[in-house]
Design a protein around this motif. Structure first.
Motif, PDB file in Angstrom:
ATOM      1  N   ALA A  19      46.975 -67.001   3.396  1.00 50.23           N
ATOM      2  CA  ALA A  19      48.376 -66.639   3.200  1.00 50.23           C
ATOM      3  C   ALA A  19      48.500 -65.144   2.916  1.00 50.23           C
ATOM      4  N   ALA A  20      47.610 -64.605   2.072  1.00 45.32           N
ATOM      5  CA  ALA A  20      47.662 -63.173   1.770  1.00 45.32           C
ATOM      6  C   ALA A  20      47.386 -62.343   3.022  1.00 45.32           C
ATOM      7  N   THR A  21      46.438 -62.795   3.856  1.00 45.33           N
ATOM      8  CA  THR A  21      46.133 -62.069   5.089  1.00 45.33           C
ATOM      9  C   THR A  21      47.318 -62.092   6.042  1.00 45.33           C
ATOM     10  N   LEU A  22      47.968 -63.244   6.153  1.00 42.28           N
ATOM     11  CA  LEU A  22      49.144 -63.339   7.024  1.00 42.28           C
ATOM     12  C   LEU A  22      50.266 -62.417   6.561  1.00 42.28           C
ATOM     13  N   ALA A  26      51.699 -59.339   8.623  1.00 48.61           N
ATOM     14  CA  ALA A  26      53.104 -59.418   9.014  1.00 48.61           C
ATOM     15  C   ALA A  26      53.842 -58.102   8.818  1.00 48.61           C
ATOM     16  N   THR A  27      53.289 -57.199   7.994  1.00 49.67           N
ATOM     17  CA  THR A  27      53.951 -55.898   7.837  1.00 49.67           C
ATOM     18  C   THR A  27      54.025 -55.159   9.163  1.00 49.67           C
ATOM     19  N   GLY A  28      53.014 -55.383  10.016  1.00 50.43           N
ATOM     20  CA  GLY A  28      53.056 -54.781  11.347  1.00 50.43           C
ATOM     21  C   GLY A  28      54.165 -55.359  12.202  1.00 50.43           C
ATOM     22  N   VAL A  29      54.468 -56.637  11.976  1.00 53.95           N
ATOM     23  CA  VAL A  29      55.571 -57.254  12.719  1.00 53.95           C
ATOM     24  C   VAL A  29      56.889 -56.583  12.357  1.00 53.95           C
ATOM     25  N   TRP A  30      57.089 -56.328  11.060  1.00 46.97           N
ATOM     26  CA  TRP A  30      58.329 -55.667  10.640  1.00 46.97           C
ATOM     27  C   TRP A  30      58.435 -54.272  11.248  1.00 46.97           C
ATOM     28  N   ALA A  31      57.291 -53.588  11.336  1.00 50.48           N
ATOM     29  CA  ALA A  31      57.318 -52.264  11.974  1.00 50.48           C
ATOM     30  C   ALA A  31      57.721 -52.385  13.441  1.00 50.48           C
ATOM     31  N   LEU A  67      49.319 -63.404  15.647  1.00 47.92           N
ATOM     32  CA  LEU A  67      48.856 -63.187  14.275  1.00 47.92           C
ATOM     33  C   LEU A  67      48.530 -64.510  13.599  1.00 47.92           C
ATOM     34  N   TYR A  68      49.379 -65.495  13.792  1.00 49.20           N
ATOM     35  CA  TYR A  68      49.122 -66.819  13.210  1.00 49.20           C
ATOM     36  C   TYR A  68      47.825 -67.416  13.756  1.00 49.20           C
ATOM     37  N   ALA A  69      47.637 -67.312  15.075  1.00 47.48           N
ATOM     38  CA  ALA A  69      46.431 -67.871  15.685  1.00 47.48           C
ATOM     39  C   ALA A  69      45.176 -67.162  15.206  1.00 47.48           C
ATOM     40  N   ALA A  70      45.290 -65.861  14.902  1.00 39.23           N
ATOM     41  CA  ALA A  70      44.119 -65.084  14.514  1.00 39.23           C
ATOM     42  C   ALA A  70      43.513 -65.550  13.207  1.00 39.23           C
ATOM     43  N   LEU A 122      42.450 -58.078  16.662  1.00 39.72           N
ATOM     44  CA  LEU A 122      42.674 -59.517  16.574  1.00 39.72           C
ATOM     45  C   LEU A 122      42.366 -60.218  17.883  1.00 39.72           C
ATOM     46  N   LEU A 123      42.285 -59.463  18.971  1.00 37.26           N
ATOM     47  CA  LEU A 123      42.195 -60.083  20.292  1.00 37.26           C
ATOM     48  C   LEU A 123      40.849 -59.889  20.961  1.00 37.26           C
TER      49      LEU A 123
END
Length: 384
Positions: A19-22, A26-31, A67-70, A122-123
Motif C-alpha cells: 500500500a505504501a509503495t502504491l 501514485a504521486t507520478g500519476v498526479w503529476a 502501476l497496480y500490476a507492478a 516498472l516495465l
C-alpha cells in the motif's frame, strides 16, 4: 516483479508495504494529470481541449493499471502484459490528441513523455529502458518541431523530469522486490526445515523397521514353506515372526515417543525464533526449571499448535507466551492480537485434536476471542 507463493494477500506486513509503495508511485500519476492539465487551461481551442483531456485521462487510467500490476505479484502474467500493451497504445494516441494542446505556450505532451520514461523501471530492464527513453525523447523532439514549441524545453521536461521520476520509481520497485524476496526466503526456509525434519524421521523409522521387516518377511516365507512338511518347526518360525513384529512395534513407539517428548525449553526457543523471524514480537515467561517432564511433553504439543495458529491463521503483530506451575497444575497461555474471522476457533481440527489429547492426560484446553485478541489456555496435571 516477483511472483512466488508469498504474496501480500497472505502476509499483512507485505500488504502494508504494498500500500505504501502504491501511494508513493501514485504521486507520478498526479503529476501526469496536473502538469499536462496546465496546457488545457492555456489552449483557446475547445476542440483541442476536449481531445487533450480525453488523451490525458486515457493515459492516466492506463498508467494506474500498470502501476497496480507492478506491485501485484499474484496477477497473472497475461493480464500484466495486456496492461503494458494498453499503455503503449494509449501513449501513441496521446501524440495527436495531446501534442497540439497549448502549442508553443506549454510543453503539454512533454510531461506525458516524462511520465513514460519514469515508468520504464516498472516495465523493462535498464538496457531496454534506455532504448525506450531515447525513443520517447525522439517523439518529444518531433512533437516540439510539429507544434512549433521549444525543442530544448521539451527535452528538458521529458528527459530531466523523466530521469528523476525513473530513479525514484526504480528505487521503490527495487525495495519492493527485496521485501517480497525476503518473505519468500523465510517461507522457503520454513519449508526446508519441515522437509529436513520429515526426512530425519523417515530415516529413523527406516533404520528401526528396515532390518526387522526384512527378517519378518524371510521368517514368514520359511514358515509357509515348512507348514506342509514340518508343522512343528513352522509353528516355531511363526512364533518368532510374532515376537519380531511385537519388538518392531515397541521400537517404533519408542521412536515416535522420542519425537513427541521434545524438550519444552528447546521447543519454546525454536517457536520464538520462528515467530520473530516472521515479524511477530514475542514476550515470553518461560516454564519453571523443575516442571515435571510429563506436563512439559503435553505443553510442548500445545505450543506447537498455538504457534502454528499464529503463523497460519492470524495477522498478529505480537504474541505473549506464559507458562505457570501452581497447585500441581501446569498452565500455558498463548495470546496474540491477530484474531480474525478466518482464524481458528474452538472447533478447528488442530485444536479439537489437541483438546482430546489433553483430556486423555487429565488436562483441559480453552480458547477465547475478544475483539482482535485470540487466547489459548491449556492446563495439565503436574504433581510434584
Amino acid at each position: 516483479m516477483s511472483s512466488e507463493a508469498v504474496t501480500p494477500r497472505a502476509d499483512h506486513r507485505l500488504r502494508r508495504a504494498r500500500a505504501a509503495t502504491l501511494v508513493s508511485l501514485a504521486t507520478g500519476v498526479w503529476a501526469s494529470v496536473l502538469l499536462p492539465a496546465v496546457g488545457l487551461t492555456r489552449e483557446p481551442d475547445p476542440g483541442r481541449v476536449t481531445l487533450g483531456a480525453v488523451g490525458i485521462l486515457a493515459f492516466v487510467i492506463a498508467q494506474t493499471v500498470v502501476l497496480y500490476a507492478a506491485v501485484t505479484p499474484w496477477l497473472e502474467p497475461r493480464w500484466r502484459r495486456r496492461a503494458e500493451l494498453s499503455l503503449v497504445g494509449v501513449a501513441v494516441l496521446t501524440v495527436p490528441l495531446v501534442g497540439p494542446v497549448a502549442a508553443g505556450r506549454w510543453p503539454t505532451w512533454a510531461w506525458l513523455g516524462a511520465a513514460l520514461i519514469g515508468m520504464t523501471p516498472l516495465l523493462v530492464r535498464w538496457r531496454a529502458g534506455l532504448a525506450v527513453a531515447v525513443g520517447v525523447l525522439a517523439v518529444a523532439v518531433a512533437v516540439a518541431w510539429w507544434t512549433g514549441g521549444s525543442v530544448p524545453r521539451h527535452l528538458a521536461v521529458t528527459g530531466g523530469i523523466g530521469a528523476a521520476v525513473a530513479a525514484v520509481n526504480g528505487f521503490q520497485v527495487w525495495f519492493w522486490d527485496l521485501l517480497v524476496e525476503a518473505r519468500q526466503g523465510q517461507a522457503a526456509q520454513a519449508r526446508l526445515a519441515a522437509a529436513e525434519e520429515r526426512l530425519r524421521f523417515a530415516r529413523d523409522v527406516h533404520d528401526v523397521l528396515g532390518h526387522r521387516l526384512t527378517v519378518i518377511a524371510l521368517k514368514a516365507e520359511l514358515a509357509a514353506r515348512l507348514a506342509p512338511v514340518d508343522p512343528e518347526r513352522a509353528g516355531r518360525e511363526a512364533a518368532e515372526v510374532q515376537r519380531l513384529a511385537a519388538s518392531a512395534l515397541s521400537e517404533v513407539r519408542e521412536t515416535v515417543h522420542g519425537y513427541r517428548a521434545v524438550d519444552l525449553d528447546e521447543q519454546l526457543t525454536a517457536v520464538v525464533g520462528v515467530l520473530r523471524s516472521c515479524g511477530v514480537r514475542c514476550t515470553v515467561l518461560p516454564p519453571p526449571a523443575d516442571l515435571p517432564q510429563p506436563a512439559a511433553i503435553e505443553l510442548a504439543a500445545v505450543l506447537r499448535e498455538a504457534s502454528t495458529n499464529v503463523l497460519r491463521h492470524s495477522r498478529a503483530d505480537w504474541c505473549r507466551i506464559r507458562i505457570d506451575w501452581e497447585d500441581d497444575v501446569a498452565r500455558m497461555t498463548v495470546a496474540n492480537d491477530g484474531a480474525d474471522d478466518s482464524g481458528p476457533d474452538a472447533h478447528s481440527h488442530g485444536l479439537r485434536g489437541l483438546a482430546d489429547r489433553l483430556a486423555a492426560a487429565g488436562g483441559e484446553l480453552r480458547v477465547r476471542r475478544e475483539d482482535a485478541i485470540f487466547t489459548l489456555e491449556a492446563t495439565v496435571p503436574a504433581p510434584s
